[in-house]
Enzyme design. Structure first.
Site, mmCIF file in Angstrom:
data_model
loop_
_atom_site.group_PDB
_atom_site.id
_atom_site.type_symbol
_atom_site.label_atom_id
_atom_site.label_comp_id
_atom_site.label_asym_id
_atom_site.label_seq_id
_atom_site.Cartn_x
_atom_site.Cartn_y
_atom_site.Cartn_z
ATOM 1 N N LYS A 71 1.054 -1.069 -0.113
ATOM 2 C CA LYS A 71 -0.114 -0.012 0.159
ATOM 3 C C LYS A 71 0.926 1.358 -0.072
ATOM 4 O O LYS A 71 1.846 1.186 0.781
ATOM 5 C CB LYS A 71 -0.935 -0.036 1.123
ATOM 6 C CG LYS A 71 -2.023 1.073 1.385
ATOM 7 C CD LYS A 71 -2.914 0.817 2.533
ATOM 8 C CE LYS A 71 -4.087 1.999 2.642
ATOM 9 N NZ LYS A 71 -4.896 1.622 3.885
ATOM 10 N N SER A 146 -9.706 2.087 2.656
ATOM 11 C CA SER A 146 -8.896 2.776 1.741
ATOM 12 C C SER A 146 -7.850 1.938 1.124
ATOM 13 O O SER A 146 -7.407 2.281 0.020
ATOM 14 C CB SER A 146 -7.989 3.908 2.708
ATOM 15 O OG SER A 146 -7.286 3.368 3.563
ATOM 16 N N SER A 170 -10.083 -0.156 6.962
ATOM 17 C CA SER A 170 -9.600 -0.017 5.757
ATOM 18 C C SER A 170 -9.055 -0.997 4.990
ATOM 19 O O SER A 170 -8.704 -1.237 3.911
ATOM 20 C CB SER A 170 -8.375 1.465 5.613
ATOM 21 O OG SER A 170 -9.042 2.560 5.500
HETATM 22 N N1 GLN Z 1 -13.380 4.799 6.397
HETATM 23 C C1 GLN Z 1 -12.641 5.126 7.421
HETATM 24 C C2 GLN Z 1 -12.150 6.572 7.030
HETATM 25 O O1 GLN Z 1 -12.512 7.101 6.351
HETATM 26 C C3 GLN Z 1 -11.634 4.340 7.615
HETATM 27 C C4 GLN Z 1 -10.443 4.359 6.772
HETATM 28 C C5 GLN Z 1 -9.137 3.782 7.408
HETATM 29 O O2 GLN Z 1 -9.372 2.682 8.022
HETATM 30 N N2 GLN Z 1 -8.067 4.006 7.095
HETATM 31 O O3 GLN Z 1 -11.409 7.095 8.169
#
Ligand code: GLN
Length: 490
Positions: A71, A146, A170
């Protein structure tokens, strides 16, 4: 000859082929790179494809010689690391994240860096600076985020695993949307050193794979105490892979009625009805393993506060963490007569509106006059939720819950029917981040030819037990080692 799709195989299968000399690391890398270019053209999953990737020696480490993805919010020395943000579109770190260094020591070979929602903020896979990531099961749908590129690539058969990071969900939500496995270990099991900070009290490194065994193998190789991350802890007595014995008779799980039972959703769509009825059918199959499952009740007011608590805490931590992004030390320099003007120009131009909105809210809740009302209250409710879950873990090995309201949403949001009353069902995976709990998502069915998933979350440091339960449950279903089959729109 017939092209063998090595990259669709599991880690243990590949290791055996490598050891027997039936395939070389070089051949695997070549296939992974070719597949990367194909997946890039179709779904836009990568920030960088590492065409120069070099083979490694095959040792007795199961990861040696095998390609994987990183990532793009993990720092990689000498390799562009953008966090999928214009603010770091030209940033090349001079050091490598500990988790990645650990994988390198195992002989793993990275073949690309994957797209995320800008700095991990967001759940759609659409906000990275290189554009939208498409779902390999249906290109009109999102991968979620994400860790969108990582999920897309693993599901499409680019390699058996890719790293992810998980602040709210995410790793686990994109895994669910792409029909694969997503594992967020206990907080601090894997060092966060070199992972771009989003919300430090919630951020966790982890992995996306196509089966539970591979997830155990990869995290065994990523984890470990690190002097550069004071929240990391010594897990050397834990061997996740060796702990997978499938012995789960007598284990106890619970699910939360308020989230799982259809009567709580008077406006349910057919999709949600199908998803929850599939979940309950799967619970019946799990009981055949000798696992006991009970329904528990959690106060609805407390549950309903959960998504806002996440927003307040994560935005506050994000605004503080990302104040280092000034464009003065790294990133493209802003214009202006003095450093304040330059910073303002850089931040105004390069952050997306989603992030700026979060910074504004994060700063607001941290202001002296607001801090107790918003930030401290959110901390208090976080504690109540964590205590509630820990009380469940006194009696049960894990909480089992459905992920999301159904399969992947359309990229075109106007095509998505939004159920009322489902906000917590969409966001509850964040509770594992509130408590630092180990949490794993595995596919558990199909709706309209698209994968859906369940999640298992347990108490801190109990990763081996949680993975073993997931491993046994995976064995009762037919969704192991899935490769995305694209639906047609003709
Ligand atoms: N969707 C959540 C956010 O927008 C989680 C994102 C994540 O785990 N990095 O923060």
């Amino acid at each position: 000859g017939i092209m063998t799709k090595y990259m669709e195989k599991s880690i243990t299968e590949l290791h055996e082929l490598l050891t027997k000399g039936e395939v070389t690391s070089e051949e695997l890398i070549k296939e992974s790179l070719e597949k990367s270019h194909e997946v890039q053209a179709k779904y836009n999953a990568f920030v960088t494809i590492l065409d120069e990737a070099k083979p490694t020696n095959v040792t007795d480490n199961l990861l040696s010689g095998i390609p994987y993805g990183i990532k793009d919010n993990y720092s990689t020395k000498g390799i562009l690391s953008t966090g999928s943000s214009n603010t770091l579109k030209d940033y090349v770190p001079f050091f490598t994240a500990t988790a990645i260094e650990n994988l390198e020591k195992s002989g793993a070979v990275a073949t690309n860096k994957t797209v995320l929602d800008e700095f991990g903020m967001g759940g759609t896979g659409t906000t990275g600076h290189t554009g939208v990531v498409r779902n390999p099961w249906d290109r009109e749908r999102m991968c979620a985020g994400s860790s969108a590129g990582s999920a897309c690539a693993v599901a499409a058969g680019v390699y058996p695993y890719a790293t992810g990071s998980d602040t709210g969900d995410s790793i686990r939500k994109p895994a669910a949307y792409c029909g694969i496995v997503g594992y967020k270990p206990t907080y601090g099991m894997i060092s966060r050193y070199g992972l771009f900070a989003y919300a430090s009290s919630l951020d966790t490194c982890g992995v996306l794979t196509r089966n539970v065994e591979d997830a155990a193998i990869v995290v065994d190789n990523m984890k470990g105490i690190d002097k550069n991350d004071m929240t990391s802890w010594d897990s050397s007595s834990i061997n996740l892979h060796k702990s997978l014995d499938g012995q789960v008779k007598g284990k106890k799980l619970c699910y939360v009625k308020e989230l799982c039972d259809i009567e709580n959703y008077p406006n349910a769509t057919n999709e949600l009805k199908e998803h929850l009825s599939n979940f309950h059918n799967v619970l019946e199959k799990i009981k055949e393993l000798g696992i006991e499952i009970e329904a528990v009740s959690v106060d609805k007011t407390l549950l309903n506060a959960q998504p806002s608590v996440y927003d307040v805490i994560s935005y506050a931590e994000a605004t503080s963490n990302m104040s280092n992004l000034t464009g003065l030390i790294f990133g493209p320099r802003g214009e202006g007569k003095n450093y304040e003007e330059m910073m303002k120009d850089y931040r105004t131009k390069n952050f997306s509106s989603l992030i700026k909105r979060r910074f504004v809210i994060g700063s607001y809740v941290l202001q002296a006059d607001n801090k107790d009302k918003y930030f401290h209250n959110a901390q208090r409710v976080r504690r109540l939720l964590v205590d509630t879950w820990n009380n469940l873990f006194d009696k049960y090995d894990a909480v089992i819950l459905p992920v999301e309201t159904g399969p992947a949403r359309y990229l075109d949001e106007s095509k998505n029917i939004i159920d009322k009353d489902t906000r917590v069902l969409k966001e509850h995976l964040q509770i594992a981040n509130f408590g630092g709990f180990p949490s794993i998502t595995i596919p558990d069915g199909f709706i309209n030819n698209l994968p859906v998933a369940l999640n298992i979350t347990g108490k801190c440091y109990d990763d081996a037990n949680i993975l073993n339960i997931a491993y046994a449950i995976e064995g009762t279903m037919n969704y192991k080692n899935q490769i995305a089959k694209e639906v047609s729109h003709d």
